[in-house]
Design a protein around this motif. Structure first.
Motif, PDB file in Angstrom:
ATOM      1  N   GLY A 148       0.846  -0.966   0.063  1.00  0.00           N
ATOM      2  CA  GLY A 148       0.073  -0.110  -0.027  1.00  0.00           C
ATOM      3  C   GLY A 148       0.799   1.426  -0.021  1.00  0.00           C
ATOM      4  N   LEU A 149       1.872   1.165  -0.765  1.00  0.00           N
ATOM      5  CA  LEU A 149       3.013   2.237  -0.752  1.00  0.00           C
ATOM      6  C   LEU A 149       2.875   2.868  -2.185  1.00  0.00           C
ATOM      7  CD1 LEU A 149       5.886   0.738   1.107  1.00  0.00           C
ATOM      8  CD2 LEU A 149       4.127   2.093   2.400  1.00  0.00           C
ATOM      9  N   ASP A 150       3.328   4.149  -2.309  1.00  0.00           N
ATOM     10  CA  ASP A 150       3.544   4.854  -3.490  1.00  0.00           C
ATOM     11  C   ASP A 150       5.080   4.626  -3.941  1.00  0.00           C
ATOM     12  OD1 ASP A 150       0.991   5.636  -3.809  1.00  0.00           O
ATOM     13  OD2 ASP A 150       1.559   7.430  -2.441  1.00  0.00           O
ATOM     14  N   PHE A 151       5.392   4.020  -5.206  1.00  0.00           N
ATOM     15  CA  PHE A 151       6.660   3.892  -5.669  1.00  0.00           C
ATOM     16  C   PHE A 151       7.092   5.016  -6.316  1.00  0.00           C
ATOM     17  CE2 PHE A 151       9.757   2.717  -9.354  1.00  0.00           C
ATOM     18  CZ  PHE A 151      10.405   1.859  -8.607  1.00  0.00           C
ATOM     19  N   ASP A 152       8.390   5.310  -5.730  1.00  0.00           N
ATOM     20  CA  ASP A 152       9.220   6.499  -6.164  1.00  0.00           C
ATOM     21  C   ASP A 152      10.702   6.089  -6.872  1.00  0.00           C
ATOM     22  OD1 ASP A 152      11.023   8.700  -6.322  1.00  0.00           O
ATOM     23  OD2 ASP A 152       9.954   9.842  -4.646  1.00  0.00           O
ATOM     24  N   ASN A 153      10.779   5.956  -8.201  1.00  0.00           N
ATOM     25  CA  ASN A 153      12.052   5.631  -8.602  1.00  0.00           C
ATOM     26  C   ASN A 153      13.309   6.065  -8.210  1.00  0.00           C
ATOM     27  OD1 ASN A 153      12.976   3.950 -10.970  1.00  0.00           O
ATOM     28  ND2 ASN A 153      14.037   5.845 -11.641  1.00  0.00           N
ATOM     29  N   ASN A 154      13.227   7.349  -7.565  1.00  0.00           N
ATOM     30  CA  ASN A 154      14.574   7.902  -7.131  1.00  0.00           C
ATOM     31  C   ASN A 154      14.635   7.400  -5.651  1.00  0.00           C
ATOM     32  OD1 ASN A 154      15.281   9.422  -9.336  1.00  0.00           O
ATOM     33  ND2 ASN A 154      13.615  10.729  -8.834  1.00  0.00           N
ATOM     34  N   ARG A 155      13.842   7.091  -4.800  1.00  0.00           N
ATOM     35  CA  ARG A 155      13.725   6.789  -3.437  1.00  0.00           C
ATOM     36  C   ARG A 155      13.833   5.314  -3.332  1.00  0.00           C
ATOM     37  NH1 ARG A 155       8.111   7.850  -0.797  1.00  0.00           N
ATOM     38  NH2 ARG A 155       8.150   5.731  -1.900  1.00  0.00           N
ATOM     39  N   ASP A 156      12.885   4.527  -3.940  1.00  0.00           N
ATOM     40  CA  ASP A 156      12.839   3.170  -3.662  1.00  0.00           C
ATOM     41  C   ASP A 156      13.788   2.413  -4.168  1.00  0.00           C
ATOM     42  OD1 ASP A 156      10.543   3.890  -2.118  1.00  0.00           O
ATOM     43  OD2 ASP A 156       9.126   3.820  -3.670  1.00  0.00           O
TER      44      ASP A 156
END
Length: 342
Positions: A148-156
């Protein structure tokens, strides 16, 4: 009061490392949390120095007994091991992932996207393999959706944090092997774990690739073979060019050598996940396994077999000449030029 979260991912090494991609988003969602990871002892070095982890537990009988006495607010079990599933008890706490019900391993509805494609799929192996072929999402994107999280290409991203001592080891390795920092340094791995013979490029093909790279780029090449003692030595011995031996080092020191390379060329293996976790430019090649699952975070290029039998998920190729043997070395050279902007 802190939210107490237990992550269970015991192995394999590459799978453990790539799963660390969930930690930044998990910590962001649960700001006041204590995150604990249960893992096999040999994989602990991959989690050392990770800023998002509060504790690391290694998996043994005594630890299982103690964990069963602890209270967690959330258990995320991404492992199919029956003992791991026994810990994930949905009656006692909230569980996302696999768990044991009676003597049967099941998985929660929010984890269906991943486990429907797994060996414990409720649809059976044939359907699971078909779902894998149809899948168009990377592993990190599937996991963050599951949680239930939002994917962030720079963070995850997966992370491997090297110590200053480990960085010094790599610097000393450069000096010891007379490696010039002014010359392109490529780390080459065409190996894979013993379970996955079909992921490996042959030794002959590896030597040809190394020689073509050296001719095209006037580069230095380090062998990053995972089965160090025999395979790597044979490649080094039979090559017409000098290939530098990365040595028989522990996992952290091996990672520090990867970190000094300008470019990594690798199979779908632990070396690929180490390269991503270290933010290294890389080229990865795929035959029997899914390239879609791998998130390269704009760090690399993928070379994918065009053979009709690709993505077969066979551990050993049934043909005399595998799909990886048919890959043209020109594909690797062009990909390297693109990444290095040559």
């Amino acid at each position: 009061m802190k939210t107490k979260i237990l992550i269970i991912k015991l192995g394999a090494l590459g799978d453990v490392l790539r799963t660390t991609c969930i930690l930044p988003a998990l910590k962001k969602k649960h700001k006041k949390s204590s995150i604990i990871w249960l893992i096999k002892k040999e994989a602990i070095p991959l989690l050392e120095n990770n800023p998002f982890l509060d504790k690391i537990y290694y998996f043994d009988f005594n630890r299982i007994k103690n964990i069963n006495k602890e209270k967690f607010d959330l258990i995320v079990n991404l492992d199919e091991n029956i003992e791991a599933c026994r810990i994930a008890n949905p009656i006692k706490t909230k569980v996302i992932g696999a768990y044991l019900e009676g003597n049967q391993i099941k998985y929660t509805d929010d984890a269906e996207e991943w486990f429907n494609m797994s060996l414990i799929s409720k649809f059976g192996k044939e359907k699971a393999d078909q779902l894998k072929k149809e899948n168009n999402k990377s592993y990190p994107k599937i996991l963050v959706n599951m949680l239930g999280l939002d994917f962030d290409n720079n963070r995850d991203k997966p992370q491997l944090i090297l110590s200053e001592e480990e960085k010094k080891f790599a610097f000393d390795f450069l000096k010891k092997n007379y490696i010039s920092k002014d010359k392109l340094l490529i780390g080459l791995n065409t190996d894979a774990g013993d379970r996955w013979e079909a992921k490996k490029m042959s030794k002959t093909k590896t030597i040809q690739l190394a020689e073509d790279l050296a001719k095209e780029f006037d580069t230095q090449i380090i062998s990053l073979s995972e089965s160090w003692k025999k395979r790597s030595q044979e490649i080094i011995k039979n090559s017409k060019i000098k290939i530098i031996d990365s040595g028989n080092n522990d996992l952290r020191k091996f990672s520090s050598i990867i970190n000094i390379c300008d470019l990594i060329i690798t199979s779908d293996s632990l070396v690929l996940h180490l390269a991503v976790a270290l933010n290294k430019k890389h080229i990865s090649f795929f035959g029997p396994t899914s390239a879609v699952e791998i998130e390269n975070y704009d760090l690399g290029e993928k070379i994918i077999s065009s053979a009709r039998c690709d993505f077969c998920y066979r551990h050993k190729c049934q043909f005399e000449k595998s799909c990886l043997e048919k890959l043209s070395n020109k594909l690797f050279i062009e990909a390297a030029k693109k990444i290095l902007k040559i």
